[in-house]
Design a protein around this motif. Sequence first.
Motif, short mmCIF file in Angstrom:
data_model
loop_
_atom_site.label_atom_id
_atom_site.label_comp_id
_atom_site.label_asym_id
_atom_site.label_seq_id
_atom_site.Cartn_x
_atom_site.Cartn_y
_atom_site.Cartn_z
N ILE A 177 0.79 -1.15 0.05
CA ILE A 177 -0.04 -0.04 0.07
C ILE A 177 0.82 1.40 0.09
O ILE A 177 0.57 2.21 -0.69
CB ILE A 177 -1.02 -0.14 1.10
N ASN A 178 1.99 1.44 0.78
CA ASN A 178 2.79 2.44 1.01
C ASN A 178 3.39 2.77 -0.33
O ASN A 178 3.94 3.74 -0.57
CB ASN A 178 3.91 2.12 2.05
N ALA A 179 3.75 1.54 -1.33
CA ALA A 179 4.34 1.91 -2.46
C ALA A 179 3.63 2.54 -3.65
O ALA A 179 4.24 3.20 -4.42
CB ALA A 179 4.85 0.48 -3.16
N HIS A 180 2.15 2.77 -3.27
CA HIS A 180 1.51 3.53 -4.20
C HIS A 180 1.47 4.93 -3.59
O HIS A 180 0.74 5.91 -4.45
CB HIS A 180 -0.15 2.94 -4.15
N ASP A 181 1.84 5.35 -2.46
CA ASP A 181 1.80 6.88 -1.80
C ASP A 181 2.38 7.71 -3.08
O ASP A 181 3.33 7.48 -3.66
CB ASP A 181 2.51 6.93 -0.45
N GLY A 182 1.36 8.88 -3.09
CA GLY A 182 2.05 9.75 -3.90
C GLY A 182 1.70 9.57 -5.65
O GLY A 182 1.96 10.36 -6.45
N LEU A 183 1.41 8.12 -6.01
CA LEU A 183 0.91 8.04 -7.32
C LEU A 183 -0.35 8.24 -7.69
O LEU A 183 -1.36 8.25 -7.16
CB LEU A 183 1.13 6.44 -7.46
N SER A 184 -0.36 8.65 -9.03
CA SER A 184 -1.87 9.02 -9.69
C SER A 184 -2.40 7.54 -9.81
O SER A 184 -1.80 6.59 -9.83
CB SER A 184 -1.47 9.70 -11.02
N LYS A 185 -3.74 7.61 -10.32
CA LYS A 185 -4.21 6.36 -10.55
C LYS A 185 -3.55 5.68 -11.81
O LYS A 185 -3.31 4.35 -11.64
CB LYS A 185 -5.94 6.75 -10.96
N ALA A 186 -3.15 6.46 -12.94
CA ALA A 186 -2.43 5.66 -13.91
C ALA A 186 -0.97 5.25 -13.66
O ALA A 186 -0.82 4.08 -13.90
CB ALA A 186 -2.19 6.78 -14.88
N ASP A 187 -0.33 5.82 -12.62
CA ASP A 187 0.96 5.59 -12.21
C ASP A 187 0.65 4.16 -11.15
O ASP A 187 1.55 3.41 -11.43
CB ASP A 187 1.80 6.71 -11.58
N SER A 188 -0.29 4.18 -10.50
CA SER A 188 -0.55 3.11 -9.45
C SER A 188 -0.89 1.71 -10.40
O SER A 188 -0.34 0.96 -10.17
CB SER A 188 -1.62 3.56 -8.75
N ASP A 189 -1.76 2.01 -11.30
CA ASP A 189 -2.26 0.98 -12.09
C ASP A 189 -0.82 0.46 -12.98
O ASP A 189 -0.64 -0.81 -12.94
CB ASP A 189 -3.11 1.30 -13.29
#
Length: 64
Positions: free
Chosen positions: A21-33
Amino acid sequence: MAELILTPNIAGGDDFYEELINAHDGLSKADSDAYNARLLLILANHIGDRDILSAAINAAKRKA
């Protein structure tokens, strides 16, 4: 032939989940995907067993 493990099997599962979950901190939806896709492909390559990968794809589809 190996079988797909669907029961909890990760040492420190809660810690792993928090790290993920922390790896997704600060990522946009597109970057998270995109991050999820890269992670999935890295792990799929590590597993390497096509039967296991197909079983995982089908198991995930059933859970949706």
